[in-house]
Design a protein around this motif. Structure first.
Motif, PDB file in Angstrom:
ATOM      1  N   PHE A 192     -13.541 -34.225 -52.967  1.00 20.63           N
ATOM      2  CA  PHE A 192     -14.228 -33.143 -53.676  1.00 20.63           C
ATOM      3  C   PHE A 192     -13.991 -31.806 -52.972  1.00 20.63           C
ATOM      4  N   GLU A 193     -14.036 -31.823 -51.649  1.00 13.39           N
ATOM      5  CA  GLU A 193     -13.875 -30.598 -50.876  1.00 13.39           C
ATOM      6  C   GLU A 193     -12.500 -29.975 -51.083  1.00 13.39           C
ATOM      7  N   ARG A 194     -11.482 -30.804 -51.257  1.00 13.43           N
ATOM      8  CA  ARG A 194     -10.119 -30.277 -51.283  1.00 13.43           C
ATOM      9  C   ARG A 194      -9.458 -30.345 -52.658  1.00 13.43           C
ATOM     10  N   ALA A 195      -9.906 -31.237 -53.527  1.00 16.47           N
ATOM     11  CA  ALA A 195      -9.191 -31.454 -54.786  1.00 16.47           C
ATOM     12  C   ALA A 195     -10.003 -31.141 -56.035  1.00 16.47           C
ATOM     13  N   ASP A 196     -11.330 -31.079 -55.939  1.00 13.22           N
ATOM     14  CA  ASP A 196     -12.135 -30.726 -57.109  1.00 13.22           C
ATOM     15  C   ASP A 196     -11.896 -29.248 -57.424  1.00 13.22           C
ATOM     16  N   PRO A 197     -11.310 -28.928 -58.571  1.00 13.06           N
ATOM     17  CA  PRO A 197     -10.973 -27.522 -58.853  1.00 13.06           C
ATOM     18  C   PRO A 197     -12.178 -26.600 -58.823  1.00 13.06           C
ATOM     19  N   PHE A 198     -13.324 -27.070 -59.291  1.00 14.23           N
ATOM     20  CA  PHE A 198     -14.504 -26.213 -59.347  1.00 14.23           C
ATOM     21  C   PHE A 198     -15.164 -26.059 -57.981  1.00 14.23           C
ATOM     22  N   GLU A 199     -15.130 -27.109 -57.163  1.00 11.16           N
ATOM     23  CA  GLU A 199     -15.685 -26.972 -55.819  1.00 11.16           C
ATOM     24  C   GLU A 199     -14.807 -26.068 -54.958  1.00 11.16           C
ATOM     25  N   VAL A 200     -13.497 -26.219 -55.073  1.00  9.64           N
ATOM     26  CA  VAL A 200     -12.589 -25.355 -54.312  1.00  9.64           C
ATOM     27  C   VAL A 200     -12.765 -23.906 -54.755  1.00  9.64           C
ATOM     28  N   TYR A 201     -12.857 -23.686 -56.061  1.00 10.20           N
ATOM     29  CA  TYR A 201     -13.070 -22.351 -56.631  1.00 10.20           C
ATOM     30  C   TYR A 201     -14.379 -21.746 -56.131  1.00 10.20           C
ATOM     31  N   SER A 202     -15.464 -22.486 -56.252  1.00 15.61           N
ATOM     32  CA  SER A 202     -16.775 -22.004 -55.835  1.00 15.61           C
ATOM     33  C   SER A 202     -16.824 -21.752 -54.333  1.00 15.61           C
ATOM     34  N   THR A 203     -16.275 -22.663 -53.550  1.00 18.30           N
ATOM     35  CA  THR A 203     -16.317 -22.520 -52.100  1.00 18.30           C
ATOM     36  C   THR A 203     -15.492 -21.330 -51.638  1.00 18.30           C
ATOM     37  N   LEU A 204     -14.333 -21.117 -52.261  1.00 17.87           N
ATOM     38  CA  LEU A 204     -13.510 -19.958 -51.914  1.00 17.87           C
ATOM     39  C   LEU A 204     -14.268 -18.660 -52.171  1.00 17.87           C
ATOM     40  N   VAL A 205     -14.868 -18.546 -53.341  1.00 16.57           N
ATOM     41  CA  VAL A 205     -15.616 -17.329 -53.669  1.00 16.57           C
ATOM     42  C   VAL A 205     -16.812 -17.174 -52.737  1.00 16.57           C
TER      43      VAL A 205
ATOM     44  N   VAL B 221      -6.686 -12.734 -50.636  1.00 17.60           N
ATOM     45  CA  VAL B 221      -6.645 -12.561 -52.092  1.00 17.60           C
ATOM     46  C   VAL B 221      -8.016 -12.830 -52.710  1.00 17.60           C
ATOM     47  N   VAL B 222      -8.892 -13.525 -51.986  1.00 17.74           N
ATOM     48  CA  VAL B 222     -10.190 -13.914 -52.550  1.00 17.74           C
ATOM     49  C   VAL B 222     -11.023 -12.704 -52.972  1.00 17.74           C
ATOM     50  N   PRO B 223     -11.138 -11.634 -52.161  1.00 17.70           N
ATOM     51  CA  PRO B 223     -11.892 -10.464 -52.647  1.00 17.70           C
ATOM     52  C   PRO B 223     -11.271  -9.849 -53.894  1.00 17.70           C
ATOM     53  N   ILE B 224      -9.952  -9.890 -53.998  1.00 15.12           N
ATOM     54  CA  ILE B 224      -9.281  -9.357 -55.186  1.00 15.12           C
ATOM     55  C   ILE B 224      -9.656 -10.180 -56.407  1.00 15.12           C
ATOM     56  N   ILE B 225      -9.654 -11.504 -56.249  1.00 22.38           N
ATOM     57  CA  ILE B 225     -10.037 -12.391 -57.351  1.00 22.38           C
ATOM     58  C   ILE B 225     -11.467 -12.113 -57.788  1.00 22.38           C
ATOM     59  N   ALA B 226     -12.382 -12.037 -56.808  1.00 20.71           N
ATOM     60  CA  ALA B 226     -13.789 -11.803 -57.140  1.00 20.71           C
ATOM     61  C   ALA B 226     -13.957 -10.462 -57.853  1.00 20.71           C
ATOM     62  N   GLY B 227     -13.301  -9.422 -57.340  1.00 24.18           N
ATOM     63  CA  GLY B 227     -13.415  -8.113 -57.968  1.00 24.18           C
ATOM     64  C   GLY B 227     -12.847  -8.075 -59.364  1.00 24.18           C
ATOM     65  N   TYR B 228     -11.699  -8.724 -59.557  1.00 18.92           N
ATOM     66  CA  TYR B 228     -11.066  -8.681 -60.864  1.00 18.92           C
ATOM     67  C   TYR B 228     -11.814  -9.537 -61.883  1.00 18.92           C
ATOM     68  N   ILE B 229     -12.372 -10.656 -61.447  1.00 17.40           N
ATOM     69  CA  ILE B 229     -13.154 -11.484 -62.371  1.00 17.40           C
ATOM     70  C   ILE B 229     -14.427 -10.751 -62.788  1.00 17.40           C
TER      71      ILE B 229
ATOM     72  N   TRP C   4     -17.742 -21.831 -65.875  1.00 17.93           N
ATOM     73  CA  TRP C   4     -16.524 -21.205 -65.360  1.00 17.93           C
ATOM     74  C   TRP C   4     -16.800 -19.814 -64.781  1.00 17.93           C
ATOM     75  N   VAL C   5     -17.358 -18.919 -65.570  1.00 17.19           N
ATOM     76  CA  VAL C   5     -17.580 -17.553 -65.113  1.00 17.19           C
ATOM     77  C   VAL C   5     -18.792 -17.483 -64.190  1.00 17.19           C
ATOM     78  N   GLY C   6     -19.822 -18.242 -64.501  1.00 18.73           N
ATOM     79  CA  GLY C   6     -21.055 -18.166 -63.723  1.00 18.73           C
ATOM     80  C   GLY C   6     -20.904 -18.617 -62.287  1.00 18.73           C
ATOM     81  N   LEU C   7     -19.887 -19.433 -61.989  1.00 16.21           N
ATOM     82  CA  LEU C   7     -19.688 -19.876 -60.615  1.00 16.21           C
ATOM     83  C   LEU C   7     -19.443 -18.710 -59.663  1.00 16.21           C
ATOM     84  N   VAL C   8     -18.835 -17.635 -60.169  1.00 17.21           N
ATOM     85  CA  VAL C   8     -18.505 -16.518 -59.288  1.00 17.21           C
ATOM     86  C   VAL C   8     -19.751 -15.787 -58.798  1.00 17.21           C
ATOM     87  N   PRO C   9     -20.609 -15.229 -59.673  1.00 17.35           N
ATOM     88  CA  PRO C   9     -21.802 -14.555 -59.152  1.00 17.35           C
ATOM     89  C   PRO C   9     -22.732 -15.487 -58.385  1.00 17.35           C
TER      90      PRO C   9
END
Length: 442
Positions: free
Chosen positions: A207-220, A329-337, A110-115
């Motif tokens: 996977f590209e649009r509905a996998d929560p972790f792929e969408v999360y990782s791709t957005l970041v 909002v993505v930079p805000i999410i990355a910064g806050y996480i 969960w957390v490691g996907l961001v860095p």
């Protein structure tokens, strides 16, 4: 946080590791946003980002490696091996808080996907076990993993991913038995089943649009320097890369869940909330459920209202604006996480590596890491930790303002390009003040 396993208490560590004035931090952050907007209004009057032309081709040797079959197979193998190891520990290991499956699930995954996504691009797409299994099944049946039985409905967009992300943060932050292996096994089983069925029915588009972790990782990963222009690997500035984020239904919902849940994670450990819950006749479980939902909905509503309070051109609908600006909002999410989870990720991430050598809690040392000790260097330097956290929050919001400004001057009529951004700027300031307040209050 204990050193013997994952506990329910995690995150920023509270005011004890923030030895700076909250009033000064909030005032400085607000000033930074206002000054940034003023500078942009004067110096940034034409759009600078274009997905069709931005970026320069990556070095030929690097593109050859990244696009090679063996490279992709290598990372798919890594993803499957880690997933199988986690499953083995979760199924056959002891139901103890020191079981490494919990650390892999909550910390590495969960957390490691961001860095990882910030540094290397869309990591989960590369290592997703769901994609790997779907590819294997397609090869066995002679099918095409890109195509399923049906076409993925455009109106669904990222809404399934938003629901999946909410299900995860609910499990992590609200469910009272989140550190027991039974619920974690069940959650993972439901997730894998949903991914396999979705992949079979809709192909890799699912996977590209509905996998929560792929969408999360791709957005970041849109904040990384790695992007694509068609099939060409390119190197872009992070903001130019961010501007290429596809606008789909549910994009704002995804960002609202990610940002709102992280804010709630800070809030639920604050003194005021703990005292309120303890003095209430309503159960803590019900109150936490309502609060988590309220945080996510409030973030989405505040941002949506800030976007919609502007003048429009003839070719825009007011209801489309929140998703058009949601990428900011993505930079805000990355910064806050980063601010929220930094010490947690570094310290409990090390602990998980130590525990991984003994997946069955028998005293084994499979990988030679069992005798390592956790370094608490960051926690022992609270001023540095505080500076990093505050800078991460402020930098995320400033970058968000820049991204929103470029999008505004690209899509809004000239007479509304600046005044139309003011409500969104106020929303960004509200997020900054709220985020820093929670950073200090937890």
């Amino acid at each position: 946080m204990g050193t013997d396993g994952i506990t329910l208490a995690h995150g920023i560590g509270g005011a004890k590791d923030l030895p700076i004035s909250p009033e000064l931090a909030i005032a400085g952050a607000t000033a930074a946003l206002v000054v940034s907007f003023t500078v942009l209004a004067v110096a940034w009057r034409t759009p600078r980002y274009d997905a069709a032309t931005s970026g320069r081709p990556a070095p030929a040797w690097l593109a050859t490696v990244v696009d090679s079959v063996w490279w992709r197979a290598l990372w798919r193998s890594v993803g499957m091996l880690v997933a199988l190891f986690m499953a083995m520990a979760a199924i056959f290991g002891k139901d103890l808080v020191i079981n490494p499956a919990l650390g892999i699930f909550y910390v590495w995954w969960w957390v490691g996907l961001v860095p990882l996504s910030l540094v290397a691009g869309p990591v989960w797409k590369a290592i997703s076990p769901g994609r790997t299994i779907n590819l294997a099944l397609a090869r066995i049946s002679g099918g095409d993993p890109e195509r399923g039985l049906l076409t993925y409905p455009e109106r669904l967009g990222h809404w399934p991913a938003a629901l999946g992300l909410f299900a995860f943060v609910w499990m992590e932050l609200v469910y009272p038995y989140s550190t027991e292996l039974g619920p974690v096994r069940l959650w993972c089983a439901v997730y894998v089943a949903a991914m396999l069925v979705g992949g079979a029915v809709f192909g890799n588009t699912f996977f590209e649009r509905a996998d929560p972790f792929e969408v999360y990782s791709t957005l970041v990963s849109r904040m990384s320097v790695w992007g694509r222009r068609g099939d060409l690997l390119v190197v872009r500035s992070p903001l130019a890369n961010l501007d290429t984020t596809p606008v789909r239904p549910g994009l704002l919902a995804v960002t609202a869940v990610l940002f709102g849940s992280t804010a709630f994670d800070s809030f639920k450990d604050s003194t005021r909330w703990v005292q309120f819950v303890q003095g209430s006749s309503v159960s803590a479980y019900v109150l936490n459920n309502l609060a988590l939902l309220a945080f996510c909905v409030t973030v989405g509503l505040v941002f949506a209202v800030g976007c919609m309070l502007t003048g429009l051109g003839d070719d825009l609908r007011r209801r489309d604006l929140p998703n058009l600006f949601a990428h900011s909002v993505v930079p805000i999410i990355a910064g806050y996480i980063i601010a929220h989870y930094l010490s947690y990720f570094v310290e409990v991430g090390q602990l998980t590596l130590i525990q991984a050598s003994d997946p069955f809690s028998t005293g084994a040392n499979w990988f030679g890491t069992a005798d390592l000790t956790v370094s608490y260097w960051l926690s022992l330097h609270p001023t540095l930790l505080a500076d990093i956290k505050v800078l991460a929050v402020v930098a995320g919001h400033v970058l968000g303002v820049v991204a929103a400004h470029d999008r505004a001057i690209k899509i809004l009529p000239r007479r509304h390009q600046l005044t139309g951004q003011l409500p969104l700027l106020f929303a960004m300031i509200a997020f900054t003040v709220g985020g820093l307040y929670l950073l200090f209050a937890a």
